[in-house]
Scaffold this active site. Sequence first.
Site, PDB file in Angstrom:
ATOM      1  N   ALA A 194      56.039  94.261  40.574  1.00 29.32           N
ATOM      2  CA  ALA A 194      56.556  93.239  39.714  1.00 29.32           C
ATOM      3  C   ALA A 194      55.511  92.368  39.144  1.00 29.32           C
ATOM      4  O   ALA A 194      54.715  91.779  40.105  1.00 29.32           O
ATOM      5  CB  ALA A 194      57.663  92.627  40.372  1.00 29.32           C
ATOM      6  N   LYS A 195      55.588  91.909  37.787  1.00 29.59           N
ATOM      7  CA  LYS A 195      54.635  90.920  37.598  1.00 29.59           C
ATOM      8  C   LYS A 195      55.376  89.553  37.496  1.00 29.59           C
ATOM      9  O   LYS A 195      55.871  88.988  36.617  1.00 29.59           O
ATOM     10  CB  LYS A 195      54.346  91.181  35.980  1.00 29.59           C
ATOM     11  CG  LYS A 195      52.978  90.313  35.669  1.00 29.59           C
ATOM     12  CD  LYS A 195      52.597  90.838  34.228  1.00 29.59           C
ATOM     13  CE  LYS A 195      51.509  89.965  33.486  1.00 29.59           C
ATOM     14  NZ  LYS A 195      50.266  90.171  34.183  1.00 29.59           N
ATOM     15  N   SER A 196      55.470  89.084  38.436  1.00 29.61           N
ATOM     16  CA  SER A 196      56.088  87.798  39.164  1.00 29.61           C
ATOM     17  C   SER A 196      55.317  86.616  39.342  1.00 29.61           C
ATOM     18  O   SER A 196      54.234  86.633  39.641  1.00 29.61           O
ATOM     19  CB  SER A 196      56.743  88.075  40.220  1.00 29.61           C
ATOM     20  OG  SER A 196      56.052  88.126  41.474  1.00 29.61           O
TER      21      SER A 196
END
Length: 266
Positions: A158-160
């Site tokens: 996830a690009k969090s």
Amino acid sequence: MAFPGTGKIWMNGKLVEWKDAHIHIASHVIHYGTAVFEGARCYSTPKGSACFRLDAHMRRLQDSAKIYRMTYPLDLVGWQNAVLDTIRANQMKACYIRPILYRGYETLGVNPLTCPVDAAIILWKWGAYLGQDALEQGVDVKVASWSRVAPNTLPAMAKSSANYANSGLIKMEALADGYSEAIALDVLGNVSEGSGQNLFTVRNEIIYTPPLASSILGGITRFGNHPGPGPWLHRHGNRAPARVALRRRRGLRRRHGRRGHTRQVG
């Protein structure tokens, strides 16, 4: 690259002036880093402005949101149209694109589910990530003392925003030690990625990249992750220890993504 301070920002379906794009100080995202985002590019081409693989970026945004149990009433086409509308409203020929989904203002506490999911799209001019000279001359890098997170701690897929606290530590250490960038290792001591980019090395005309299991973000411009044949054979899943990364430092490059599918702006 400094922000322009002017222009339009898309917020929850409305275009607002840059100076009016505010959130409350008690928003959940500020205190707990509860946001997922994307980083895409719009390029000026001889045929007009075009976004590089906008569909893949927006799909990854939706996937990141799903991992963090964030729902928002836009489908894939809706996200793409929102980005294109924002580019047109700002009359930009080329720009960096930052869509973000975040937990907004309602309550504070570790549980994020009580807070609404808000969204925004920001555009600005951003040149080469490590500077224009880096594309021709390369950069000096080091192996970071900070490792990437273990796969069962935070989801690297996830690009969090939360993941980028780790990236910030890696980047600051590199700059403090006189380097432009640092190579992060996974928890087993194998090469993972840079603070904000996938890595690859070339040996005997074969491109090697770290596997997804090495706590990397599955980059849109990562070799082997774009349509069409390339000039090299690609090998994913070949773990390299830190000493190999240092020995091949001059062979490491960052994919800056100008090949593949584009989406015309207008």
